[in-house]
Write a protein that holds these residues in place. Structure first.
Motif, PDB file in Angstrom:
ATOM      1  N   ILE A 208       0.834  -1.201   0.000  1.00  0.00           N
ATOM      2  CA  ILE A 208       0.000   0.000   0.000  1.00  0.00           C
ATOM      3  C   ILE A 208       0.872   1.255   0.000  1.00  0.00           C
ATOM      4  CG2 ILE A 208      -1.622   1.342   1.391  1.00  0.00           C
ATOM      5  CD1 ILE A 208      -2.881  -1.299   2.268  1.00  0.00           C
ATOM      6  N   SER A 209       1.918   1.271   0.830  1.00  0.00           N
ATOM      7  CA  SER A 209       2.827   2.423   0.861  1.00  0.00           C
ATOM      8  C   SER A 209       3.509   2.615  -0.492  1.00  0.00           C
ATOM      9  CB  SER A 209       3.877   2.233   1.959  1.00  0.00           C
ATOM     10  OG  SER A 209       3.273   2.167   3.236  1.00  0.00           O
ATOM     11  N   ASP A 210       3.973   1.518  -1.092  1.00  0.00           N
ATOM     12  CA  ASP A 210       4.609   1.612  -2.413  1.00  0.00           C
ATOM     13  C   ASP A 210       3.631   2.136  -3.455  1.00  0.00           C
ATOM     14  OD1 ASP A 210       6.934   0.654  -1.315  1.00  0.00           O
ATOM     15  OD2 ASP A 210       6.616  -1.418  -1.957  1.00  0.00           O
ATOM     16  N   VAL A 312      -3.113  -0.451 -18.641  1.00  0.00           N
ATOM     17  CA  VAL A 312      -4.571  -0.284 -18.667  1.00  0.00           C
ATOM     18  C   VAL A 312      -5.145  -0.364 -17.255  1.00  0.00           C
ATOM     19  CG1 VAL A 312      -6.746  -1.260 -19.500  1.00  0.00           C
ATOM     20  CG2 VAL A 312      -4.756  -1.151 -21.011  1.00  0.00           C
ATOM     21  N   ALA A 313      -4.684  -1.345 -16.471  1.00  0.00           N
ATOM     22  CA  ALA A 313      -5.181  -1.489 -15.098  1.00  0.00           C
ATOM     23  C   ALA A 313      -4.817  -0.278 -14.248  1.00  0.00           C
ATOM     24  CB  ALA A 313      -4.621  -2.766 -14.472  1.00  0.00           C
ATOM     25  N   ALA A 314      -3.587   0.245 -14.409  1.00  0.00           N
ATOM     26  CA  ALA A 314      -3.184   1.426 -13.645  1.00  0.00           C
ATOM     27  C   ALA A 314      -4.028   2.638 -14.018  1.00  0.00           C
ATOM     28  CB  ALA A 314      -1.699   1.719 -13.888  1.00  0.00           C
ATOM     29  N   PHE A 315      -4.288   2.801 -15.326  1.00  0.00           N
ATOM     30  CA  PHE A 315      -5.095   3.940 -15.778  1.00  0.00           C
ATOM     31  C   PHE A 315      -6.526   3.846 -15.264  1.00  0.00           C
ATOM     32  CE2 PHE A 315      -8.070   5.621 -18.960  1.00  0.00           C
ATOM     33  CZ  PHE A 315      -7.699   6.958 -18.953  1.00  0.00           C
ATOM     34  N   ILE A 316      -7.125   2.656 -15.395  1.00  0.00           N
ATOM     35  CA  ILE A 316      -8.514   2.481 -14.962  1.00  0.00           C
ATOM     36  C   ILE A 316      -8.629   2.642 -13.447  1.00  0.00           C
ATOM     37  CG2 ILE A 316     -10.371   0.776 -14.730  1.00  0.00           C
ATOM     38  CD1 ILE A 316      -9.649  -0.246 -17.485  1.00  0.00           C
ATOM     39  N   SER A 317      -7.633   2.150 -12.707  1.00  0.00           N
ATOM     40  CA  SER A 317      -7.707   2.271 -11.245  1.00  0.00           C
ATOM     41  C   SER A 317      -7.701   3.729 -10.810  1.00  0.00           C
ATOM     42  CB  SER A 317      -6.533   1.516 -10.600  1.00  0.00           C
ATOM     43  OG  SER A 317      -5.293   2.124 -10.923  1.00  0.00           O
ATOM     44  N   MET A 318      -6.909   4.587 -11.495  1.00  0.00           N
ATOM     45  CA  MET A 318      -6.874   5.997 -11.126  1.00  0.00           C
ATOM     46  C   MET A 318      -8.106   6.745 -11.620  1.00  0.00           C
ATOM     47  SD  MET A 318      -2.870   7.200 -11.404  1.00  0.00           S
ATOM     48  CE  MET A 318      -2.490   6.415 -12.961  1.00  0.00           C
ATOM     49  N   SER A 328     -10.195  11.983  -4.082  1.00  0.00           N
ATOM     50  CA  SER A 328      -9.449  11.018  -3.277  1.00  0.00           C
ATOM     51  C   SER A 328      -9.301   9.676  -3.979  1.00  0.00           C
ATOM     52  CB  SER A 328     -10.136  10.813  -1.926  1.00  0.00           C
ATOM     53  OG  SER A 328     -11.460  10.353  -2.097  1.00  0.00           O
ATOM     54  N   GLY A 329     -10.163   9.398  -4.959  1.00  0.00           N
ATOM     55  CA  GLY A 329     -10.052   8.147  -5.705  1.00  0.00           C
ATOM     56  C   GLY A 329      -8.794   8.056  -6.546  1.00  0.00           C
ATOM     57  N   PHE A 330      -8.148   9.205  -6.786  1.00  0.00           N
ATOM     58  CA  PHE A 330      -6.873   9.202  -7.515  1.00  0.00           C
ATOM     59  C   PHE A 330      -5.841   8.327  -6.807  1.00  0.00           C
ATOM     60  CE2 PHE A 330      -2.656  11.271  -7.851  1.00  0.00           C
ATOM     61  CZ  PHE A 330      -2.406  11.019  -9.185  1.00  0.00           C
ATOM     62  N   VAL A 331      -5.871   8.347  -5.477  1.00  0.00           N
ATOM     63  CA  VAL A 331      -4.977   7.504  -4.679  1.00  0.00           C
ATOM     64  C   VAL A 331      -5.677   6.226  -4.251  1.00  0.00           C
ATOM     65  CG1 VAL A 331      -3.655   7.359  -2.533  1.00  0.00           C
ATOM     66  CG2 VAL A 331      -3.629   9.471  -3.872  1.00  0.00           C
ATOM     67  N   PRO A 334      -5.988   3.036  -7.041  1.00  0.00           N
ATOM     68  CA  PRO A 334      -4.851   2.118  -7.119  1.00  0.00           C
ATOM     69  C   PRO A 334      -4.618   1.336  -5.829  1.00  0.00           C
ATOM     70  CG  PRO A 334      -4.273   4.225  -8.078  1.00  0.00           C
ATOM     71  CD  PRO A 334      -5.614   4.404  -7.445  1.00  0.00           C
ATOM     72  N   VAL A 335      -4.885   1.955  -4.664  1.00  0.00           N
ATOM     73  CA  VAL A 335      -4.708   1.235  -3.397  1.00  0.00           C
ATOM     74  C   VAL A 335      -5.677   0.057  -3.307  1.00  0.00           C
ATOM     75  CG1 VAL A 335      -5.046   1.412  -0.901  1.00  0.00           C
ATOM     76  CG2 VAL A 335      -3.732   3.158  -2.097  1.00  0.00           C
ATOM     77  N   ILE A 336      -6.929   0.265  -3.716  1.00  0.00           N
ATOM     78  CA  ILE A 336      -7.916  -0.826  -3.678  1.00  0.00           C
ATOM     79  C   ILE A 336      -7.495  -1.965  -4.588  1.00  0.00           C
ATOM     80  CG2 ILE A 336     -10.290  -1.430  -4.286  1.00  0.00           C
ATOM     81  CD1 ILE A 336     -11.127   1.357  -3.360  1.00  0.00           C
ATOM     82  N   VAL A 337      -7.040  -1.635  -5.801  1.00  0.00           N
ATOM     83  CA  VAL A 337      -6.617  -2.681  -6.739  1.00  0.00           C
ATOM     84  C   VAL A 337      -5.405  -3.418  -6.195  1.00  0.00           C
ATOM     85  CG1 VAL A 337      -5.704  -3.109  -9.051  1.00  0.00           C
ATOM     86  CG2 VAL A 337      -7.585  -1.492  -8.728  1.00  0.00           C
ATOM     87  N   THR A 338      -4.417  -2.682  -5.695  1.00  0.00           N
ATOM     88  CA  THR A 338      -3.217  -3.311  -5.150  1.00  0.00           C
ATOM     89  C   THR A 338      -3.536  -4.177  -3.942  1.00  0.00           C
ATOM     90  OG1 THR A 338      -1.857  -1.460  -5.906  1.00  0.00           O
ATOM     91  CG2 THR A 338      -0.930  -2.857  -4.191  1.00  0.00           C
ATOM     92  N   LEU A 339      -4.394  -3.688  -3.050  1.00  0.00           N
ATOM     93  CA  LEU A 339      -4.782  -4.458  -1.871  1.00  0.00           C
ATOM     94  C   LEU A 339      -5.492  -5.749  -2.262  1.00  0.00           C
ATOM     95  CD1 LEU A 339      -4.953  -4.581   1.223  1.00  0.00           C
ATOM     96  CD2 LEU A 339      -7.081  -3.296   1.081  1.00  0.00           C
ATOM     97  N   THR A 340      -6.373  -5.665  -3.249  1.00  0.00           N
ATOM     98  CA  THR A 340      -7.081  -6.865  -3.713  1.00  0.00           C
ATOM     99  C   THR A 340      -6.116  -7.887  -4.304  1.00  0.00           C
ATOM    100  OG1 THR A 340      -9.034  -5.510  -4.191  1.00  0.00           O
ATOM    101  CG2 THR A 340      -8.934  -7.697  -5.197  1.00  0.00           C
TER     102      THR A 340
END
Length: 358
Positions: A208-210, A312-318, A328-331, A334-340
């Motif tokens: 999450i920090s990364d 594509v995943a990084a773009f859609i997540s942001m 706040s969804g800008f951060v 990606p945190v939700i996708v990475t956590l999942t």
């Protein structure tokens, strides 16, 4: 042989009570989580940005804490430093954009009323039929008056929104103080609360920090390059304040739905009104191809690679995070996708024999 039956009934009854108690506890916990989510939802944006700033400036705060020794004093000092780094540039960009929008609308209205726009249309026979049709059936003066009125309404709405954003900003820095001061206690609480092994929790928190650092610093680096390229072309073409406009283009690049085009398209329009068609072509090609294209080249390298996500995943997540959760969804996206993905990785890892439950 009748004696086993009462015992069996007792066992069944005891199991039923345990199951019922478990279901009641699970329902109470679920209701509590939903209630907490509803309570915290209005403060989601300040919470996310405070946590983001805490993660980004954690190394700085560690140095301040080592220097000042006292936790409260160190947290206050770090909050003041972060505020000094974040607030003045933000206020400058907002004020500059509002001023330029107002002056640009006033300039264009003056050009219409003085006949300069009509003279410009008459000079170019190719666009004269379009200009004459607009003047006959719509009217440039009515358009500019309507645009000026809409800009006045938008300015009033923006001022009201700015007051709300100001309150949200104050709350963000208030929460940042506690996130910095109590960061170790927060991490320990998360480790106890999650039903995972300690090493798995540490791994998830690290990801999450990364993710936060990659999203913010990577996007900031790409935006800085775009702003530098835009400011360079403003300087080459002799446009006013290239450093200022380069900085504003860099700031606008941080917002996925906006970008440098918010600056260079009006500049190209003003150059066209002045008849500098060579500069118009150069600025348009440079802005659309170079400044706009560098984002598609560098963002996957500096953001997607560090996020360990496909472009594509990084773009859609942001972008999806912004559409769903606001700024706040800008951060948070990606945190939700990475956590999942991190939880799925933990799920897929086979358990060593005799290791017990995770």
């Amino acid at each position: 042989m009748a004696w086993p039956y009462p015992v069996r009934l007792y066992v069944v009854s005891r199991q039923s009570r345990q199951r019922a108690a478990f279901l009641v506890l699970l329902g109470a916990i679920t209701a509590g989580i939903v209630g907490c989510a509803l309570l915290f939802a209005p403060f989601l944006s300040p919470l996310v940005w405070a946590a983001t700033l805490a993660i980004l400036f954690a190394p700085l705060h560690a140095k301040v804490e080592k220097l000042l020794k006292f936790r409260n004093l160190a947290a206050i000092a770090s909050v003041l430093i972060v505020a000094a780094l974040v607030l003045p540039p933000t206020a400058f960009v907002i004020k500059r954009i509002v001023d330029q929008v107002a002056s640009g609308a006033s300039y264009f209205q003056q050009q219409v009323e003085s006949g300069a726009v009509q003279h410009f249309i008459d000079r170019y026979p190719q666009i004269a039929p379009i200009g004459n049709w607009v003047e006959r059936y719509v009217g440039l003066r009515s358009i500019t008056s309507a645009v000026a009125a809409q800009l006045s309404v938008a300015a009033a709405v923006f001022v009201r929104g700015s007051l709300a954003q100001l309150l949200g900003g104050l709350l963000t820095f208030y929460l940042l103080f506690f996130f910095l001061r109590d960061r170790r206690a927060i991490v320990q609480w998360v480790q106890r609360a999650l039903p995972l092994r300690t090493e798995d929790t540490v791994h998830l928190l690290g990801r999450i920090s990364d993710t936060v650092r990659a999203t913010v610093w990577g996007t900031a680096a790409v935006s800085a390059v775009q702003g530098a390229l835009g400011g360079l072309m403003f300087w080459i073409l002799g446009l006013p304040a290239p450093l200022v406009w380069g900085f504003i283009m860099a700031a606008l690049s941080l917002v996925p739905v906006l970008g440098p085009f918010v600056v260079w398209i009006p500049a190209a329009a003003f150059l066209a009104l002045e008849g500098h068609w060579g500069k118009v072509i150069v600025l348009t090609v440079w802005g659309a191809v170079i400044v706009g294209g560098i984002d598609n080249l560098l963002r996957p390298i500096w953001v997607g690679t560090r996020l360990k996500l496909h472009t594509v995943a990084a773009f859609i997540s942001m972008l999806g995070g912004i559409l769903l959760l606001g700024a706040s969804g800008f951060v948070l996206g990606p945190v939700i996708v990475t956590l999942t993905l991190g939880l799925l990785d933990i799920w897929r890892v086979p358990e060593p024999a005799g290791s017990g439950p995770r």
